[in-house]
Design an enzyme around this catalytic site. Structure first.
Site, short mmCIF file in Angstrom:
data_model
loop_
_atom_site.label_atom_id
_atom_site.label_comp_id
_atom_site.label_asym_id
_atom_site.label_seq_id
_atom_site.Cartn_x
_atom_site.Cartn_y
_atom_site.Cartn_z
N HIS A 59 3.35 -22.24 -0.26
CA HIS A 59 3.10 -20.81 -0.02
C HIS A 59 1.88 -20.63 0.88
O HIS A 59 0.84 -20.17 0.45
CB HIS A 59 2.92 -20.09 -1.37
CG HIS A 59 4.10 -20.24 -2.28
ND1 HIS A 59 4.35 -21.39 -3.00
CD2 HIS A 59 5.14 -19.40 -2.55
CE1 HIS A 59 5.48 -21.23 -3.70
NE2 HIS A 59 5.96 -20.05 -3.44
N GLU A 240 14.61 -17.50 -1.93
CA GLU A 240 14.25 -18.92 -1.98
C GLU A 240 15.17 -19.70 -2.94
O GLU A 240 15.10 -20.93 -2.97
CB GLU A 240 12.78 -19.08 -2.40
CG GLU A 240 12.49 -18.68 -3.84
CD GLU A 240 11.02 -18.73 -4.20
OE1 GLU A 240 10.17 -18.89 -3.31
OE2 GLU A 240 10.71 -18.60 -5.40
#
Ligand code: FE
Length: 427
Positions: A59, A240
């Site tokens: 991330h 995702e």
């Protein structure tokens, strides 16, 4: 032969690690998260895997948009725990499995999945949030970890179908590894959530349940869904979940469910599943065929005289030295090397052998040891030596001898920039 004994699907929201780190076991809000992972720990105690292949996304912690990859496989020997802004979580470093990871890299490339490979990068919550729950309060991690990072943040990203096919190739890779290892594939991410824009806080538990049904019984049907459709159904960041398809693709068509849970406390549908892999071990002929396929491109390269293919295994073994050479791009690093070489070697924990090779400017020895030439040319530039002097030394010749073999014997060059004082050879 290595075997995939089963798979875990799990969300990777930081909430999971937060609950663990803050001892929320008895808090009714957090207790369902702990309850979700207890059966997985019991399953792991039964299966005792040697290696987890963990499919996750970073991330913008270790991977940023200066160089963003679709698929990045961790090939290192160990990984630090990432600092995501408030200091790293108190977790031990994660052991990698460089040998199996290197084999997977070769096998996937042979199957035309052109990965990027990484080492020396910390792992963030995408990988370690669920793994820390699997570790619980044990002193060490339950298995070695091979991280496979998927770039799902900056579009274009891989399609769901590509992810599923990568999983199928991952299975061929693991099953052709000669050592007897028991492997669990961990797919992470999701389920429904959105964390940006006016739609932040979006969830769709009905879709999450449908996704869990379909990925178990009919994963192919999930491979035709577009990114936009995943975003519409499960929130933009929830898209995702395509990473679960890599994990599912590595398993048999039929799987046996051992556990499934779903809990939506706040922003993200937290799901966990465990499946036993029902695949038969591949027969010896199939394994031999894949091993030959993997070896095909470099077969014979090692027999070319004076030639040393730079492989991932070599790169892992010599990572510290090559990084030391690569950092000659940093003015402070090269100044330290020139002014206090021994201190510089010490700062970078170079081995006795590496220090001796650098002290002796042993260009041929450095190549034999596993240095990449393009690090050596940086070192040469710092030392004020033209590239041809390095080529000559590797050949065991003087510069003058080697120059005579060139069509233009007077042509000398280096990657050094405009620091004229270090290019005295350029008359
Ligand atoms: Fe994520």
């Amino acid at each position: 032969m290595a075997r995939i004994v089963g798979a875990i699907g799990t969300s990777h929201t930081p909430t999971i690690g937060f609950a663990l780190d803050n001892d929320k076991q008895l808090d009714p809000v957090w207790a369902p998260i702990f309850a979700a992972y207890a059966p997985i720990r019991a399953w792991l105690a039964e299966k005792r895997p040697d290696v987890f292949v963990v499919i996750y996304n970073d991330h913008v912690t270790s991977f940023f948009f200066d160089h963003y990859s679709a698929f990045a496989l961790g090939v290192g020997e160990s990984y630090e725990v990432a600092d995501e802004g408030g200091g790293a979580r108190r977790l031990p470093p994660v052991q990698g499995h460089a040998a199996l990871a290197g084999h997977i890299a070769h096998s996937l490339m042979a199957d035309e999945f052109d990965l990027s490979l990484f080492q020396g990068k910390p792992l963030d919550h995408g990988c370690l949030s669920p793994l820390s729950m699997l570790k619980g309060d044990a002193a060490s991690w339950p298995a070695a970890v091979i991280p496979l990072a998927v770039g799902v943040l900056q579009f274009p990203i891989p399609t769901a179908r590509r992810c599923y096919r990568l999983g199928q190739a991952l299975r061929r890779a693991i099953e052709s590894y000669p050592e007897d290892l028991s492997v669990v594939v961990v797919g992470t991410g999701g389920l429904s959530h959105q964390v940006h824009g006016e739609r932040a806080g979006f969830n769709n538990p009905a879709w999450d349940e449908e996704f869990l049904d379909r990925i178990e019984k009919d994963p192919e049907s999930l491979t035709h869904i577009t990114h936009a459709e995943y975003a519409r159904l499960g929130g933009f960041e929830g898209a995702e979940v395509i990473m679960w398809l890599i994990m599912r693709g590595a398993l048999s068509a039929e799987v046996v469910r051992r556990h499934r849970s779903y809990y939506l406390p706040s922003m993200t549908g937290i799901a966990t599943v465990v499946w036993d892999n029902e695949a038969q071990a591949p027969d010896a002929a199939d394994v031999a065929r894949q091993q030959a396929h993997i070896a095909e491109q470099l077969a014979g390269a090692g027999d070319i005289p004076g030639t040393y293919p730079f492989t991932v295994a070599q790169s892992v073994r010599t990572f510290r030295l090559n990084r030391y050479l690569q950092q000659m791009t940093d003015p402070a690093h090269r100044r330290k090397f020139l002014e206090d070489p021994e201190g510089s070697f010490e700062d970078h924990a170079l081995s006795t052998e590496e220090r001796a090779l650098l002290r002796a400017r042993d260009w041929r020895g450095l190549i034999h040891y596993g240095a990449i030439f393009f690090g050596l040319e940086k070192l040469a530039a710092v030392l004020g030596i033209p590239n041809l002097a390095v080529y000559a030394a590797m050949r065991g010749e003087t510069l003058a001898q080697f120059q005579k073999s060139r069509n233009a014997p007077g042509a000398l060059y280096s990657v050094a920039g405009d620091r004229v004082d270090e290019k005295s050879w350029d008359k």
